[in-house]
Design an enzyme around this catalytic site. Sequence first.
Site, PDB file in Angstrom:
ATOM      1  N   CYS A 160       9.942  41.862   3.970  1.00  0.00           N
ATOM      2  CA  CYS A 160      10.785  41.656   5.140  1.00  0.00           C
ATOM      3  C   CYS A 160      11.130  42.922   5.920  1.00  0.00           C
ATOM      4  O   CYS A 160      10.873  43.016   7.122  1.00  0.00           O
ATOM      5  CB  CYS A 160      12.072  40.942   4.731  1.00  0.00           C
ATOM      6  N   HIS A 184      32.678  56.366   4.415  1.00  0.00           N
ATOM      7  CA  HIS A 184      31.724  55.478   5.066  1.00  0.00           C
ATOM      8  C   HIS A 184      30.306  55.961   4.868  1.00  0.00           C
ATOM      9  O   HIS A 184      29.425  55.718   5.643  1.00  0.00           O
ATOM     10  CB  HIS A 184      32.034  55.369   6.559  1.00  0.00           C
TER      11      HIS A 184
END
Length: 548
Positions: free
Chosen positions: A53, A140
């Site tokens: 994918c 993050h």
Amino acid sequence: MAAVAEVTRWRLLLMGWGDLGVYGEPSRETPNLDRMAAEGMLFPNFYTANPLCSPSRAALLTGRLPIRNGFYTTSGHARNAYTPQEIVGGIPDSEHLLPELLKEAGYVSKIVVGCCCSELWGVPVLCGVPEVSSVPISRHLGHRPQFHPLKHGFDEWFGSPNCHFGPYDNRARPNIPVYRDWEMVGRYYEEFPINLKTGEANLTQIYLQVMGAWAGQPWGAGRSACGWRRTVCSPPQEALDFIRRQQAARRPFFLYWAVDATHAPVYASKPFLGTSQRGRYGDAVREMDDSVGKILRLLQDLRITEDTFVFFTSDNGAALISAPKQGTNGPFLCGKQTTFEGGMREPAIAWWPGHILAGQVSHQLGSIMDLFTTSLALAGLEPPSDRTIDGVSLLPAMLQGQLTDRPIFYYRGNTLMAVTLGQYKAHFWTWTNSWEEFRQGIDFCPGQNVSGVTTHTQEEHTKLPLIFHLGRDPGERFPLSFASTEYVDALGRITPVVLQHQEALVPGQPQLNVCDKAVMNWAPPGCEKSGKCLTPPESVPEKCSWPH
Ligand SMILES: *[C@@H]1O[C@H](CO)[C@@H](O)[C@H](O)[C@H]1NC(C)=O
Ligand SMILES: *[C@@H]1O[C@H](CO)[C@@H](O)[C@H](O)[C@H]1NC(C)=O
């Protein structure tokens, strides 16, 4: 009133060539897609760019083979790789993504995606350099704003950066977050439940239209006026609403709608569960088909069908490793992970009433990368001229019935496994997976054994490739005799095309070599607002393991 040239397009994940009624699936459970084909054009010879994918999706968005855009690994010979949440690499900033280019023509772009899209998290070419070892500079990590899809040309995003695998314990591995635009709004198995026992999940409905599905969700408007996050007070934004808003504003738009219900663990919402002849996978296909029908109907209601180009395809063949539970590749050999036809030949339907005549079949050899070039052509834009673009425009095939001669390349990692030119497919390498894996029950070709073709050792045929005539022998069972004039002629045509390809090839920096648990989805942007931040472990960059 200005005419708007709109491009919408969808893909879905992990469907086999043989999964649609129009391709012969005996349950005939895809009336909307079958109707789309009846009203448009079917491409029986259409290919994705990789048997997995993530590289296929990166190829779609860049118009370039994974070997060029960096979505491959060199960590072993002929290895498939994708983007699990510990992958360090991503789409290099130097690549031009379709939505970035479409902006030049004023397009607004949205990505609604359930799986494997983390190619959008482009780590600059430094991939593999332990830039990440400075953890924890930022909580993050791995999700720094410069790598966000909205920094790569998309104006809106709903969905997740990785597949809905799990549930995880949020200690060894975090559950995959679901984002709305810049920030996460929850995690799979938490705010976005998937009941693995019953297979019930509302995700396809959420990806299609938030309205109904929003209500009753802990993060939705049903619980309180605003849910637990202020952002959910904003109007619903997913596929249908996005189309309505762009139409109302008369803006051209690009919608990339990629749902993942057919990816293991397969799910469907209650109205579809238990309704298919084919089990849960069929339920998921039916819900996806129904959603496609709803999107087409909306375009009709808004009277914009003649301004809207819609394309349906998939990013890899059915995963036969789960056979018979995960789809079918029709008459083709093997499935996902392999460079046989079952791994890369995909269902493909183009729909554009008033332009593409109804009920046509095109034998154009098509590629998912053509959607890049075709979309630019529809927007009146030229593809970038400073780099090789592998996609060709399908407009001559769709509007004039012309056929363009072009090769289809099948890669595993940086190894060219096979090429198709016209009706002939030549295999330079054959391999399914290792005996070791196969003996453990990992089988990409269950029930199929073509002697000397579906091999469990990597067999080199570069000097004398195995050649099949895909028209007469779509299942790749009967290699042409080396002594036949047909073989000699076919090889004579294929050889210069391959040599030219290899001589001109400039491989991108491989992005899928390095993994690091510290870059997983521990603390995505927005997590602090919902108390969803987790503490990342120490950064230990290491070679990813790609066994096949
Ligand atoms: C799906 O939505 C319905 C209606 O809002 C709700 O009753 C059901 O619990 C949801 N199912 C899951 C698995 O989230
Ligand atoms: C496939 O068939 C060949 C020839 O009969 C045999 O040697 C090989 O072991 C078979 N492979 C598998 C996986 O059964």
